[in-house]
Design a protein around this motif. Structure first.
Motif, mmCIF file in Angstrom:
data_model
loop_
_atom_site.group_PDB
_atom_site.id
_atom_site.type_symbol
_atom_site.label_atom_id
_atom_site.label_comp_id
_atom_site.label_asym_id
_atom_site.label_seq_id
_atom_site.Cartn_x
_atom_site.Cartn_y
_atom_site.Cartn_z
ATOM 1 N N THR A 98 -9.589 -43.453 5.943
ATOM 2 C CA THR A 98 -10.760 -44.206 5.480
ATOM 3 C C THR A 98 -11.783 -43.266 4.859
ATOM 4 O O THR A 98 -12.346 -43.556 3.788
ATOM 5 N N GLU A 99 -12.023 -42.142 5.522
ATOM 6 C CA GLU A 99 -12.973 -41.158 4.997
ATOM 7 C C GLU A 99 -12.516 -40.627 3.641
ATOM 8 O O GLU A 99 -13.316 -40.501 2.708
ATOM 9 N N LYS A 100 -11.242 -40.324 3.514
ATOM 10 C CA LYS A 100 -10.714 -39.798 2.238
ATOM 11 C C LYS A 100 -10.793 -40.855 1.142
ATOM 12 O O LYS A 100 -11.059 -40.529 -0.022
ATOM 13 N N LYS A 101 -10.564 -42.132 1.487
ATOM 14 C CA LYS A 101 -10.687 -43.195 0.500
ATOM 15 C C LYS A 101 -12.123 -43.309 -0.001
ATOM 16 O O LYS A 101 -12.367 -43.477 -1.201
ATOM 17 N N MET A 102 -13.067 -43.185 0.946
ATOM 18 C CA MET A 102 -14.472 -43.235 0.542
ATOM 19 C C MET A 102 -14.810 -42.040 -0.335
ATOM 20 O O MET A 102 -15.523 -42.179 -1.354
#
Length: 132
Positions: A98-102
Motif C-alpha cells: 500500500t505504501e509503495k502504491k501511494m
C-alpha cells in the motif's frame, strides 16, 4: 488290642513304627495340603511377578504416550506460532505494498507535473526565441 487302646488315646504308629499323635491319613492329608499351599504360594508369587512387570510395562507406555502427547502439543503450538508469524508478515507486506502504491501515485503525479512544467518552459523558450 494295643492298637485299639492307642487309637482311643489318639496315638498311632506310622510306617516306620514311630509313635504319632495324628492319624496317618490325617498326617498324609496335612502333608498334601502343605504341598498344595506351597504350590499355591509359588503361583501367587509368580502371578505377582507377572503383574509387577505388566504394571511396569504399562507405566512405561503411559510415560511414552505422555511424551508423545507433549511433543504433539509442542508441534501444534509451533504451527500456531508460525501461522501467526506468517499472518503478521503478510500484514506487513500488505502495508508495504500500500505504501509503495501511494509512493508510485505521488511519483506519477510529480512526473505529470514535471512534464507540464517542461512543456511550459519549452513553450516559453520557443516564444522567447521567436520574439528575438
Amino acid at each position: 488290642m494295643a492298637k485299639g487302646i492307642l487309637g482311643e488315646a489318639s496315638l498311632h504308629f506310622d510306617e516306620l513304627n514311630k509313635l504319632r499323635i495324628l492319624d496317618p491319613e490325617v498326617a498324609q492329608q496335612t502333608i498334601e495340603l502343605k504341598e498344595e499351599c506351597k504350590a499355591f504360594v509359588d503361583k501367587i508369587a509368580e502371578f505377582q511377578k507377572i503383574v509387577g512387570s505388566l504394571i511396569e510395562l504399562v507405566d512405561q507406555l503411559a510415560k511414552a504416550a505422555e511424551n508423545e502427547k507433549m511433543k504433539a502439543i509442542g508441534a501444534r503450538n509451533l504451527l500456531k506460532s508460525i501461522a501467526k508469524q506468517r499472518e503478521a508478515q503478510q500484514q506487513q507486506l500488505q502495508a508495504l505494498i500500500t505504501e509503495k502504491k501511494m509512493q508510485l501515485e505521488r511519483y506519477r503525479v510529480e512526473y505529470e507535473t514535471l512534464c507540464k512544467i517542461e512543456a511550459d518552459q519549452n513553450e516559453f523558450i520557443d516564444q522567447f526565441i521567436f520574439q528575438k
